[in-house]
Design a protein around this motif. Structure first.
Motif, short mmCIF file in Angstrom:
data_model
loop_
_atom_site.label_atom_id
_atom_site.label_comp_id
_atom_site.label_asym_id
_atom_site.label_seq_id
_atom_site.Cartn_x
_atom_site.Cartn_y
_atom_site.Cartn_z
N GLN A 181 0.86 -1.18 0.00
CA GLN A 181 0.00 0.00 0.00
C GLN A 181 0.90 1.24 0.00
O GLN A 181 1.99 1.19 0.55
N LYS A 182 0.40 2.31 -0.59
CA LYS A 182 1.17 3.56 -0.51
C LYS A 182 0.22 4.68 -0.09
O LYS A 182 -0.91 4.77 -0.60
N PHE A 183 0.67 5.50 0.85
CA PHE A 183 -0.13 6.64 1.30
C PHE A 183 0.61 7.93 0.98
O PHE A 183 1.77 8.10 1.35
N ARG A 222 10.19 14.66 -7.03
CA ARG A 222 8.93 14.98 -6.35
C ARG A 222 7.84 13.99 -6.76
O ARG A 222 7.72 13.65 -7.94
N GLY A 223 7.10 13.54 -5.79
CA GLY A 223 6.04 12.56 -6.05
C GLY A 223 6.57 11.13 -6.16
O GLY A 223 5.83 10.20 -6.49
N GLY A 224 7.85 10.95 -5.83
CA GLY A 224 8.52 9.67 -6.08
C GLY A 224 8.10 8.50 -5.20
O GLY A 224 8.49 7.36 -5.48
N SER A 225 7.30 8.74 -4.18
CA SER A 225 6.86 7.61 -3.34
C SER A 225 6.03 6.60 -4.12
O SER A 225 6.03 5.41 -3.80
N ASP A 226 5.30 7.08 -5.13
CA ASP A 226 4.54 6.16 -5.98
C ASP A 226 5.50 5.13 -6.58
O ASP A 226 5.20 3.94 -6.65
N THR A 227 6.64 5.63 -7.01
CA THR A 227 7.63 4.75 -7.65
C THR A 227 8.21 3.75 -6.65
O THR A 227 8.43 2.59 -6.98
MG MG Z 1 1.98 12.02 -5.05
#
Ligand code: MG
Ligand code: ASP
Length: 326
Positions: free
Chosen positions: A6-8, A150-155
């Motif tokens: 899961q990712k938050f 930036r936004g790299g947690s999705d990756t």
């Molecule tokens: Mg994001």
């Protein structure tokens, strides 16, 4: 027993109530007997604030130390979440990117994930713990802390799901899926049940701000399909990957574009989908926008874009949405 990643995102972890809500979502599959890895972003606007602090000291802060600084945001998140889960009575172990074995190249601020070793994650899962991993950060071969952009947690989430061969990967965010347009601009936008990798990448390229593009590329490389869901509701989200491209899947606006010979700020309004390669689509776009001050049109295999003055962007997007997506 399934393995679920899961990712938050940051907004899903912003205050104490949201932290608690996310903790319950993380614990739920674990209580049903599944193994859970949760990837967390920095809480709220932490990353922006850390960056502002850095820029207040230096207009051009050294990249290595900027990554060292920004990686702190995600570490706060996993530590807080482990404490919250502990408080609810669940065993959890928080790991940094390097502890989790997220190996990257050394391009600070924009590092690419090479692979994930994941030994510590597997051990913690085998011990029956929920594993919390910092998003957005990794470690280079020479042991430097890097960040993925930036936004790299999705990756990070997709990389963990791919390398640890997860059965499911769920990206929890503040919207409940991928829409045919930004619902804040076009309330008539519809949620897509599913979208192909290529369509999703083209949507991002044209300005839709849903996912880190590299996470979609990585998912495509590993044939891993994943789901974007809301952390605030229980409605079904959007599945990314694992299906054919659509004839049309969305419209997107990118503002603040400068064109030669105009001093007016322009916007690029695009329709996206496989049918954009057809001659007929371009003709339809031109016809639909004939009442606007259209400056230029650009074609790509999966998108047709029109350049209009910024003030006419929403009107143009609405016309294209009406024509192709309603
Ligand atoms: Mg994001
Ligand atoms: N915290 C990082 C950012 O704000 C990474 C992420 O949110 O995915 O960009």
């Amino acid at each position: 027993m399934a393995l679920i990643v899961q990712k938050f995102g940051g907004s899903s972890l912003a205050g104490p109530e949201r932290l608690l809500r996310a903790a319950r979502r993380i614990a739920e599959p674990w209580q049903n007997g599944d193994a859970v890895i949760a990837v967390l972003s920095a809480r709220g606007d932490t990353t922006d604030r850390l960056l502002q602090d850095a820029l207040a000291i230096s207009r051009d802060p050294p990249k290595r130390e900027t990554d060292l600084l920004l990686s702190v945001g995600e570490q706060i998140s996993v530590a807080h979440m482990a404490m919250q889960l502990h408080e609810l009575g669940f065993p959890a172990e928080a790991l940094t990117g390097w502890q989790a074995g997220v190996r990257t190249d050394r391009s600070f601020g924009d590092a690419r994930v090479h692979h994930v070793t994941g030994g510590r994650i597997r051990r913690a899962l085998a011990d029956g713990r929920i594993v919390l991993v910092t998003g957005f950060q990794g470690i280079s071969e020479s042991g430097e802390i890097t960040t993925l952009g930036r936004g790299g947690s999705d990756t990070t989430a997709v990389a963990l799901a791919a390398y640890l061969e997860a059965d499911a990967c769920h990206i929890y965010t503040d919207v409940d899926g991928v829409y045919t347009a930004d619902p804040r601009e076009l309330p008539e936008a519809r949620k897509l049940e599913a979208v192909s990798y290529d369509d999703m990448l083209e949507m991002a390229e044209q300005g839709a701000k849903v996912l880190h593009s590299r996470c979609v590329e990585l998912a495509r490389e590993h044939s891993l399909s994943f789901e974007v869901r809301s952390s605030f509701t229980d409605t079904p989200g959007t599945r990314v990957g694992g299906e054919e491209a659509r004839r049309f899947c969305g419209v997107a606006i990118r503002r603040g574009i400068r064109l030669p010979m105009t001093d007016q700020p322009m916007a690029r309004v695009s329709v996206i989908g496989a049918a954009c390669g057809e001659e007929e689509t371009a003709i339809q776009v031109l016809r639909a926008l004939s009442g606007l001050r259209l400056r230029q049109i650009a074609r790509r295999p999966r998108a047709i874009s029109a350049y209009v003055p910024e003030g006419e962007a929403v009107e143009a997007a609405r016309a294209l949405h009406y024509l192709f997506l309603s």
